[in-house]
Design an enzyme around this catalytic site. Structure first.
Site, mmCIF file in Angstrom:
data_model
loop_
_atom_site.group_PDB
_atom_site.id
_atom_site.type_symbol
_atom_site.label_atom_id
_atom_site.label_comp_id
_atom_site.label_asym_id
_atom_site.label_seq_id
_atom_site.Cartn_x
_atom_site.Cartn_y
_atom_site.Cartn_z
ATOM 1 N N HIS A 25 0.843 -1.210 0.000
ATOM 2 C CA HIS A 25 0.000 0.000 0.000
ATOM 3 C C HIS A 25 0.869 1.248 0.000
ATOM 4 C CE1 HIS A 25 0.233 1.027 4.375
ATOM 5 N NE2 HIS A 25 0.142 -0.261 4.621
ATOM 6 N N ASP A 32 6.283 1.252 7.006
ATOM 7 C CA ASP A 32 4.914 0.770 6.802
ATOM 8 C C ASP A 32 4.260 1.744 5.826
ATOM 9 O OD1 ASP A 32 2.275 0.035 6.879
ATOM 10 O OD2 ASP A 32 1.972 0.514 8.987
ATOM 11 N N GLU A 71 -5.017 2.308 2.712
ATOM 12 C CA GLU A 71 -5.032 1.130 3.587
ATOM 13 C C GLU A 71 -5.193 1.551 5.043
ATOM 14 O OE1 GLU A 71 -3.274 -2.077 6.199
ATOM 15 O OE2 GLU A 71 -2.709 0.002 6.004
ATOM 16 N N GLU A 72 -4.497 2.621 5.408
ATOM 17 C CA GLU A 72 -4.425 3.026 6.819
ATOM 18 C C GLU A 72 -5.752 3.555 7.364
ATOM 19 O OE1 GLU A 72 -2.068 2.280 8.702
ATOM 20 O OE2 GLU A 72 -0.253 2.073 7.515
ATOM 21 N N ASP A 111 3.443 -6.195 3.835
ATOM 22 C CA ASP A 111 3.244 -5.126 4.822
ATOM 23 C C ASP A 111 4.227 -5.294 5.980
ATOM 24 O OD1 ASP A 111 2.134 -2.854 6.007
ATOM 25 O OD2 ASP A 111 0.088 -3.477 5.573
ATOM 26 N N HIS A 120 4.320 3.126 12.747
ATOM 27 C CA HIS A 120 3.465 4.315 12.790
ATOM 28 C C HIS A 120 4.122 5.488 13.525
ATOM 29 C CE1 HIS A 120 -0.627 2.375 11.575
ATOM 30 N NE2 HIS A 120 0.381 1.937 10.860
HETATM 31 ZN ZN LIG Z 1 0.718 -1.047 6.538
#
Ligand SMILES: [Zn+2]
Length: 356
Positions: A68, A179, A211-212, A234, A318
């Site tokens: 993603h 990510d 995606e997030e 991922d 994140h």
């Molecule tokens: Zn991800």
């Protein structure tokens, strides 16, 4: 160890800014790379970007390797009289990680503004209760008009600055957005590797959007590609700082992700993934996650799609200081090549049959 070329590609893809809904710059880069390898451009109306290399085999099955594009970040919400920007999160970020971070805002014309998230000095008291209203994004503006004149508007993208650094002689890397630029990198590496090889299936390679914020691009691109098998790339949260027995140890190879919030893995595919890792002489570790991936959307498309995740773990996911291990990246690459080299219509039919 990764090659200079691989490190450069990882640096490029981690340093491009792309939050959910505003992934165009990275999408453009991915499209250009896919076209360079002779893949034919495939796209949905949300912005997901894939390329296909068609097989010469008639009625070949469709295999999709998907990452993603989007990273977690913020969107401008409003400007205060003092010229501070108030922002809303896009994707899950712990507010504990925000104070005094360097940030970067993208104006409509693509120009970047540097700033910081203000921290109240400890001797002035007030600590945050974790609401985004407590955070002032400071781009140096002296008043609201100042920000407006510079072109700042609601809806614009802000990311935390997270430069790319090679650590410990190349054993580990730190940057923002591993990510899922790990996935974007690996998808592009697959396009490069298989560019001139004939395969018994149509190979779709690329990345979804949004995606997030709930696997949105995964849903739309599924309708376009309609895959027989989806492999999702991922990054998952490492838990090795909690102890040696915890799932998700950096440097211990690929993750066999048998369960998460979005999908209960297909045991047939997990067994295959394990077998292929062994064949590629790559270590693997079992992993379950309270989070999810695009696999959650792919496997529910139409009557259901065979879906496998092919992940590595990362520390401080994140945040703009995510750490990954280059041995894991290499392991993921080697074993994914082995997986793709051993897939064909017969094998896929066998996987499908297992559920009937
Ligand atoms: Zn991800």
């Amino acid at each position: 160890m990764l090659t200079k070329r691989e490190l450069k590609l990882l640096e490029i893809v981690t340093q491009i800014d792309a939050i959910p809904g505003l992934e165009q710059t990275l999408a453009k880069f991915v499209k250009a790379e896919l076209e360079r390898y002779g893949f034919i451009f495939v796209r949905d109306n949300l912005g997901s970007v894939f390329g296909v290399k068609k097989s010469k085999t008639p009625k070949a099955p469709r295999i999709m390797v998907a990452s993603h594009l989007d990273e977690v970040g913020f969107m401008v919400k409003s400007i205060t009289a003092k010229g501070f920007i108030k922002a809303e999160m896009r994707g899950g970020i712990s507010t504990n990680t925000l104070l005094a971070q360097r940030v970067r805002l993208t104006l409509d014309n693509g120009e970047k503004l540097n700033g910081v998230i203000n921290a109240m000095a400890p001797h002035l008291g007030k600590s945050s209760d974790g609401s985004m209203d407590d955070f002032d994004f400071d781009f140096g503006f002296t008043a609201k008009e100042d920000a407006v004149n510079a072109g700042v508007k609601a809806g614009q993208m802000i990311v935390i600055d997270g430069p790319f650094h090679v650590l410990n002689d190349g054993k580990r890397l730190v940057a923002k957005a591993f990510d899922n630029r790990y996935g974007v990198f690996l998808a592009l590496e697959m396009a490069r590797h298989f560019a001139t090889k004939e395969l018994p299936f149509d190979l779709y390679v690329g990345a979804t959007v949004q995606e997030e914020v709930g696997l949105r691009g995964a849903r739309t691109i599924s309708h376009v590609i309609n895959p027989d098998l989806a492999i999702v790339l991922d990054c998952s949260p490492a838990r090795d700082m909690l102890g040696d027995d915890e799932e998700g140890q950096l440097g211990k190879g690929i993750l066999i992700r048998y369960f998460d919030r979005s999908m209960i893995a297909f045991p047939e595919l997990i067994a295959f993934q394990e077998k292929m890792a062994t064949k590629a002489k790559v270590p693997y570790q079992y992993f379950s996650s309270p989070g999810g991936t695009d696999a959650g959307a792919f496997h529910l498309h139409n009557a259901g799609v065979l879906t496998l995740t092919h992940c590595i773990c990362a520390r401080s996911l994140h945040t703009a200081a995510t750490v990954v291990d280059t041995f894991d990246i290499n392991a993921a690459k080697k074993s994914l090549i082995t997986i793709l080299n051993n897939l064909n219509a017969e094998q896929i039919a066998k996987f499908k049959q297992a559920r009937r």
